[in-house]
Design a protein around this motif. Sequence first.
Motif, PDB file in Angstrom:
ATOM      1  N   GLY A  13       0.842  -1.178   0.000  1.00  0.00           N
ATOM      2  CA  GLY A  13       0.000   0.000   0.000  1.00  0.00           C
ATOM      3  C   GLY A  13       0.881   1.234   0.000  1.00  0.00           C
ATOM      4  N   VAL A  14       0.691   2.146  -0.956  1.00  0.00           N
ATOM      5  CA  VAL A  14       1.573   3.297  -1.092  1.00  0.00           C
ATOM      6  C   VAL A  14       0.746   4.574  -1.193  1.00  0.00           C
ATOM      7  CG1 VAL A  14       3.191   1.808  -2.336  1.00  0.00           C
ATOM      8  CG2 VAL A  14       1.763   3.399  -3.616  1.00  0.00           C
ATOM      9  N   SER A  15       1.420   5.690  -0.969  1.00  0.00           N
ATOM     10  CA  SER A  15       0.753   6.986  -1.051  1.00  0.00           C
ATOM     11  C   SER A  15       1.159   7.779  -2.290  1.00  0.00           C
ATOM     12  CB  SER A  15       1.046   7.812   0.207  1.00  0.00           C
ATOM     13  OG  SER A  15       2.435   7.978   0.392  1.00  0.00           O
ATOM     14  N   ASP A  16       2.246   7.369  -2.969  1.00  0.00           N
ATOM     15  CA  ASP A  16       2.711   8.098  -4.152  1.00  0.00           C
ATOM     16  C   ASP A  16       2.949   7.097  -5.280  1.00  0.00           C
ATOM     17  OD1 ASP A  16       3.999   9.645  -6.092  1.00  0.00           O
ATOM     18  OD2 ASP A  16       5.074  10.853  -4.613  1.00  0.00           O
ATOM     19  N   MET A  17       1.917   6.869  -6.067  1.00  0.00           N
ATOM     20  CA  MET A  17       2.002   5.881  -7.139  1.00  0.00           C
ATOM     21  C   MET A  17       3.044   6.266  -8.196  1.00  0.00           C
ATOM     22  SD  MET A  17      -0.339   3.398  -6.635  1.00  0.00           S
ATOM     23  CE  MET A  17      -1.246   2.822  -8.082  1.00  0.00           C
ATOM     24  N   ASP A  18       3.103   7.522  -8.562  1.00  0.00           N
ATOM     25  CA  ASP A  18       4.043   7.946  -9.594  1.00  0.00           C
ATOM     26  C   ASP A  18       5.483   7.739  -9.139  1.00  0.00           C
ATOM     27  OD1 ASP A  18       2.026   8.648 -11.337  1.00  0.00           O
ATOM     28  OD2 ASP A  18       2.006  10.756 -10.741  1.00  0.00           O
ATOM     29  N   ALA A  19       5.772   8.071  -7.880  1.00  0.00           N
ATOM     30  CA  ALA A  19       7.120   7.868  -7.356  1.00  0.00           C
ATOM     31  C   ALA A  19       7.494   6.385  -7.356  1.00  0.00           C
ATOM     32  CB  ALA A  19       7.230   8.447  -5.948  1.00  0.00           C
ATOM     33  N   TRP A  20       6.540   5.529  -7.023  1.00  0.00           N
ATOM     34  CA  TRP A  20       6.803   4.088  -7.019  1.00  0.00           C
ATOM     35  C   TRP A  20       7.035   3.556  -8.436  1.00  0.00           C
ATOM     36  CZ3 TRP A  20       8.088  -0.082  -4.252  1.00  0.00           C
ATOM     37  CH2 TRP A  20       8.163   0.067  -2.870  1.00  0.00           C
ATOM     38  N   LYS A  21       6.286   4.059  -9.402  1.00  0.00           N
ATOM     39  CA  LYS A  21       6.507   3.627 -10.787  1.00  0.00           C
ATOM     40  C   LYS A  21       7.925   3.964 -11.228  1.00  0.00           C
ATOM     41  CE  LYS A  21       1.705   3.873 -12.411  1.00  0.00           C
ATOM     42  NZ  LYS A  21       0.737   4.562 -13.304  1.00  0.00           N
ATOM     43  N   LYS A  22       8.348   5.159 -10.924  1.00  0.00           N
ATOM     44  CA  LYS A  22       9.695   5.598 -11.318  1.00  0.00           C
ATOM     45  C   LYS A  22      10.769   4.804 -10.574  1.00  0.00           C
ATOM     46  CE  LYS A  22      12.338   9.916 -11.804  1.00  0.00           C
ATOM     47  NZ  LYS A  22      12.390   9.908 -13.274  1.00  0.00           N
ATOM     48  N   PHE A  23      10.571   4.622  -9.263  1.00  0.00           N
ATOM     49  CA  PHE A  23      11.532   3.884  -8.447  1.00  0.00           C
ATOM     50  C   PHE A  23      11.657   2.435  -8.902  1.00  0.00           C
ATOM     51  CE2 PHE A  23      12.032   0.973  -4.825  1.00  0.00           C
ATOM     52  CZ  PHE A  23      13.273   1.356  -4.335  1.00  0.00           C
ATOM     53  N   GLY A  58      -2.323   4.091   0.493  1.00  0.00           N
ATOM     54  CA  GLY A  58      -1.794   5.061   1.442  1.00  0.00           C
ATOM     55  C   GLY A  58      -1.062   4.560   2.658  1.00  0.00           C
ATOM     56  N   GLU A  59      -1.026   3.243   2.883  1.00  0.00           N
ATOM     57  CA  GLU A  59      -0.369   2.757   4.109  1.00  0.00           C
ATOM     58  C   GLU A  59       1.143   2.963   4.113  1.00  0.00           C
ATOM     59  OE1 GLU A  59      -3.974   0.060   3.472  1.00  0.00           O
ATOM     60  OE2 GLU A  59      -2.403   0.983   2.243  1.00  0.00           O
ATOM     61  N   ASP A  60       1.764   2.969   2.947  1.00  0.00           N
ATOM     62  CA  ASP A  60       3.223   2.983   2.828  1.00  0.00           C
ATOM     63  C   ASP A  60       3.835   1.835   3.620  1.00  0.00           C
ATOM     64  OD1 ASP A  60       3.817   5.058   0.981  1.00  0.00           O
ATOM     65  OD2 ASP A  60       3.269   6.538   2.496  1.00  0.00           O
ATOM     66  N   ASP A  61       3.266   0.659   3.407  1.00  0.00           N
ATOM     67  CA  ASP A  61       3.677  -0.524   4.159  1.00  0.00           C
ATOM     68  C   ASP A  61       3.230  -1.768   3.396  1.00  0.00           C
ATOM     69  OD1 ASP A  61       4.718  -2.058   6.217  1.00  0.00           O
ATOM     70  OD2 ASP A  61       3.468  -1.187   7.785  1.00  0.00           O
ATOM     71  N   LEU A  62       3.662  -2.905   3.884  1.00  0.00           N
ATOM     72  CA  LEU A  62       3.173  -4.187   3.389  1.00  0.00           C
ATOM     73  C   LEU A  62       1.698  -4.339   3.752  1.00  0.00           C
ATOM     74  CD1 LEU A  62       4.007  -7.114   2.295  1.00  0.00           C
ATOM     75  CD2 LEU A  62       4.104  -7.731   4.716  1.00  0.00           C
ATOM     76  N   ILE A  63       0.864  -4.748   2.791  1.00  0.00           N
ATOM     77  CA  ILE A  63      -0.541  -4.987   3.114  1.00  0.00           C
ATOM     78  C   ILE A  63      -0.933  -6.455   2.940  1.00  0.00           C
ATOM     79  CG2 ILE A  63      -1.308  -2.625   2.784  1.00  0.00           C
ATOM     80  CD1 ILE A  63      -2.332  -3.385   0.022  1.00  0.00           C
TER      81      ILE A  63
END
Length: 300
Positions: A13-23, A58-63
Amino acid sequence: MASVTELGYLGLGVSDMDAWKKFATEVVGMELLDEGEGDRFYLRMDYTHHRIVVHNSGEDDLIYAGWRVAGPQEFAEMKQQLSDYGMEFTEGTPAECQERRVLDLVKFTDPGGNPTEVFHGPQVDTHAPFHPGRPKHGKFVTEGEGIGHMILRQPDIPGAIDFYSKVFGMRGTVEYKLPMPGAPDGVAQPIFMHCNGRDHSLAFGFPMEKRINHLMIEVDNLNDVGLTHDIVRQTNTPVAIQLGAHANDQMFSFYFGNPSGWLFEYGYGARKSTHQSEYYVRDTYGHQPEQTGFGMDVEM
């Protein structure tokens, strides 16, 4: 007794989808698969449909973490083992199984409160060659060993050992005794558990705020560790633990932060799991801490 065979997939679960795509693509080298669902995208590492699902929650963690068993017979045995242990679980509906791209699925919470799943029969897309998000020298090491390994939060260490050994059929024990602020008596004694040829697929025993501390992914070419290290430095991605070699799995690796504030470990050359136990008081070389605040503030 049925045993899990690999760490098959993770849900983040993440809060910044675009940042994760790039990363995930430009730094880590995974393949992005977006099937137009809006609230998620998938990350590939091999022919499997996905190894990671990134949810816009939005968790910024393992779900959730998905552990594989070999087939339908082992899946039935695993359900019986969960019941015998007193672990409540729910069976995945056809829609939930399709969402995970598996044939069968059960969901429950492990002793540490981590959402956990057991499945068999992942969708494997041999018609779709793996296409990394940026150039790589080699491949990710996944065949027969799954994604890699992860460190999970487990407040009850004996309870976690009991569950993962008696229900999941994993083996392991203490492999390090390391000075660490905040650990009992100032010494961290993490537990490492394995279920296949990989030295370990699961570890716990560090003080942690999030459910997951780090995910280790392995490559089969040393140059990819060096290339990734260059990219991490060039993009000012935070490095928590510098290049070095572990004593237990003998992997050459380093640790860097992701957009959700926990760590990826990127490594090469791990030895396979051993049957006899042993422990270490430091790493072979390197692995000096660099940036704190990621839950790995420990002299390796």
